[in-house]
Motif scaffolding. Sequence first.
Motif, PDB file in Angstrom:
ATOM      1  N   GLU A  77       0.793  -1.235   0.000  1.00  0.00           N
ATOM      2  CA  GLU A  77       0.000   0.000   0.000  1.00  0.00           C
ATOM      3  C   GLU A  77       0.824   1.283   0.000  1.00  0.00           C
ATOM      4  OE1 GLU A  77      -3.343  -0.143  -0.578  1.00  0.00           O
ATOM      5  OE2 GLU A  77      -3.003  -2.304  -0.653  1.00  0.00           O
ATOM      6  N   ASP A  78       2.168   1.200   0.032  1.00  0.00           N
ATOM      7  CA  ASP A  78       2.981   2.409  -0.075  1.00  0.00           C
ATOM      8  C   ASP A  78       2.705   3.091  -1.410  1.00  0.00           C
ATOM      9  OD1 ASP A  78       4.269   2.189   2.369  1.00  0.00           O
ATOM     10  OD2 ASP A  78       6.123   1.354   1.541  1.00  0.00           O
ATOM     11  N   LYS A  79       2.610   4.419  -1.388  1.00  0.00           N
ATOM     12  CA  LYS A  79       2.496   5.197  -2.617  1.00  0.00           C
ATOM     13  C   LYS A  79       3.908   5.504  -3.083  1.00  0.00           C
ATOM     14  CE  LYS A  79      -1.987   7.086  -1.606  1.00  0.00           C
ATOM     15  NZ  LYS A  79      -2.794   8.269  -1.332  1.00  0.00           N
ATOM     16  N   VAL A  80       4.198   5.200  -4.353  1.00  0.00           N
ATOM     17  CA  VAL A  80       5.553   5.338  -4.879  1.00  0.00           C
ATOM     18  C   VAL A  80       5.552   6.080  -6.210  1.00  0.00           C
ATOM     19  CG1 VAL A  80       6.422   3.259  -3.725  1.00  0.00           C
ATOM     20  CG2 VAL A  80       5.455   3.066  -6.021  1.00  0.00           C
ATOM     21  N   LYS A  81       6.724   6.600  -6.542  1.00  0.00           N
ATOM     22  CA  LYS A  81       6.952   7.202  -7.857  1.00  0.00           C
ATOM     23  C   LYS A  81       8.021   6.368  -8.547  1.00  0.00           C
ATOM     24  CE  LYS A  81       8.076  11.444 -10.278  1.00  0.00           C
ATOM     25  NZ  LYS A  81       8.276  12.885 -10.150  1.00  0.00           N
ATOM     26  N   CYS A  82       7.734   5.947  -9.760  1.00  0.00           N
ATOM     27  CA  CYS A  82       8.652   5.119 -10.543  1.00  0.00           C
ATOM     28  C   CYS A  82       9.227   5.946 -11.687  1.00  0.00           C
ATOM     29  CB  CYS A  82       7.915   3.926 -11.138  1.00  0.00           C
ATOM     30  SG  CYS A  82       7.081   2.904  -9.921  1.00  0.00           S
ATOM     31  N   ILE A  83      10.525   5.805 -11.909  1.00  0.00           N
ATOM     32  CA  ILE A  83      11.194   6.476 -13.025  1.00  0.00           C
ATOM     33  C   ILE A  83      12.097   5.451 -13.702  1.00  0.00           C
ATOM     34  CG2 ILE A  83      12.744   8.322 -13.741  1.00  0.00           C
ATOM     35  CD1 ILE A  83      11.853   9.896 -11.282  1.00  0.00           C
ATOM     36  N   ILE A  84      11.877   5.225 -14.988  1.00  0.00           N
ATOM     37  CA  ILE A  84      12.733   4.272 -15.697  1.00  0.00           C
ATOM     38  C   ILE A  84      14.021   4.966 -16.154  1.00  0.00           C
ATOM     39  CG2 ILE A  84      10.869   2.768 -16.468  1.00  0.00           C
ATOM     40  CD1 ILE A  84      11.176   4.023 -19.258  1.00  0.00           C
ATOM     41  N   ASP A  85      15.039   4.172 -16.378  1.00  0.00           N
ATOM     42  CA  ASP A  85      16.287   4.658 -16.968  1.00  0.00           C
ATOM     43  C   ASP A  85      15.999   4.826 -18.458  1.00  0.00           C
ATOM     44  OD1 ASP A  85      18.750   4.918 -18.263  1.00  0.00           O
ATOM     45  OD2 ASP A  85      19.742   3.445 -16.978  1.00  0.00           O
ATOM     46  N   TRP A  86      15.627   6.054 -18.830  1.00  0.00           N
ATOM     47  CA  TRP A  86      15.174   6.305 -20.199  1.00  0.00           C
ATOM     48  C   TRP A  86      16.276   6.050 -21.231  1.00  0.00           C
ATOM     49  CZ3 TRP A  86      11.316   5.933 -23.117  1.00  0.00           C
ATOM     50  CH2 TRP A  86      11.331   6.466 -24.397  1.00  0.00           C
ATOM     51  N   GLY A  87      17.512   6.397 -20.930  1.00  0.00           N
ATOM     52  CA  GLY A  87      18.602   6.147 -21.881  1.00  0.00           C
ATOM     53  C   GLY A  87      18.696   4.676 -22.237  1.00  0.00           C
ATOM     54  N   ARG A  88      18.618   3.819 -21.227  1.00  0.00           N
ATOM     55  CA  ARG A  88      18.665   2.361 -21.465  1.00  0.00           C
ATOM     56  C   ARG A  88      17.435   1.909 -22.243  1.00  0.00           C
ATOM     57  NH1 ARG A  88      20.400  -2.748 -19.309  1.00  0.00           N
ATOM     58  NH2 ARG A  88      18.632  -4.146 -18.977  1.00  0.00           N
ATOM     59  N   ARG A  89      16.236   2.349 -21.822  1.00  0.00           N
ATOM     60  CA  ARG A  89      14.991   1.945 -22.507  1.00  0.00           C
ATOM     61  C   ARG A  89      15.045   2.311 -23.979  1.00  0.00           C
ATOM     62  NH1 ARG A  89       9.218   2.285 -21.987  1.00  0.00           N
ATOM     63  NH2 ARG A  89       9.375   0.829 -20.260  1.00  0.00           N
ATOM     64  N   TYR A  90      15.469   3.546 -24.274  1.00  0.00           N
ATOM     65  CA  TYR A  90      15.465   4.012 -25.661  1.00  0.00           C
ATOM     66  C   TYR A  90      16.453   3.213 -26.517  1.00  0.00           C
ATOM     67  CZ  TYR A  90      14.857   7.208 -29.546  1.00  0.00           C
ATOM     68  OH  TYR A  90      14.577   7.738 -30.769  1.00  0.00           O
ATOM     69  N   LYS A  91      17.617   2.898 -25.971  1.00  0.00           N
ATOM     70  CA  LYS A  91      18.583   2.060 -26.703  1.00  0.00           C
ATOM     71  C   LYS A  91      18.008   0.675 -26.966  1.00  0.00           C
ATOM     72  CE  LYS A  91      22.742   4.329 -25.005  1.00  0.00           C
ATOM     73  NZ  LYS A  91      23.870   4.255 -24.095  1.00  0.00           N
ATOM     74  N   LEU A  92      17.352   0.103 -25.975  1.00  0.00           N
ATOM     75  CA  LEU A  92      16.754  -1.223 -26.149  1.00  0.00           C
ATOM     76  C   LEU A  92      15.643  -1.190 -27.193  1.00  0.00           C
ATOM     77  CD1 LEU A  92      16.582  -2.407 -22.429  1.00  0.00           C
ATOM     78  CD2 LEU A  92      18.076  -3.313 -24.223  1.00  0.00           C
TER      79      LEU A  92
END
Length: 115
Positions: A77-92
């Motif tokens: 039930e913790d409220k969280v903020k998620c941030i992806i490693d965009w540089g890695r995602r975009y390369k993939l």
Amino acid sequence: MEVYLKDSYKKELETKVKKVNGREIILDETIFYPESGGQAFDTGKIFMNGEEFNVIEVKKREGKIVHIVNKEGLNNEDKVKCIIDWGRRYKLMRSHTAIHIFCAIVNKETGALIT
């Protein structure tokens, strides 16, 4: 919900922790792509009340997306903020598309079946 399937360009998401088992976290919604179909998983960070948890692996298990973080400390039930490693995602994403194009060319030129 697998938000990454609807918007692969989404870089941040606020959601809730659904289930915790040590360092293994299941979120209510996720933007993190799990290892699947030969494609690598996303990495990034989960933030909760100023505390940072590094997402070091993401996999699918029994139909659920499991986020493995570098330390314990998140709770149901913790409220969280998620941030992806965009540089890695975009390369993939780019390499995934390039492989599809390469396979199509090999198939067209040689007739080889690519799976």
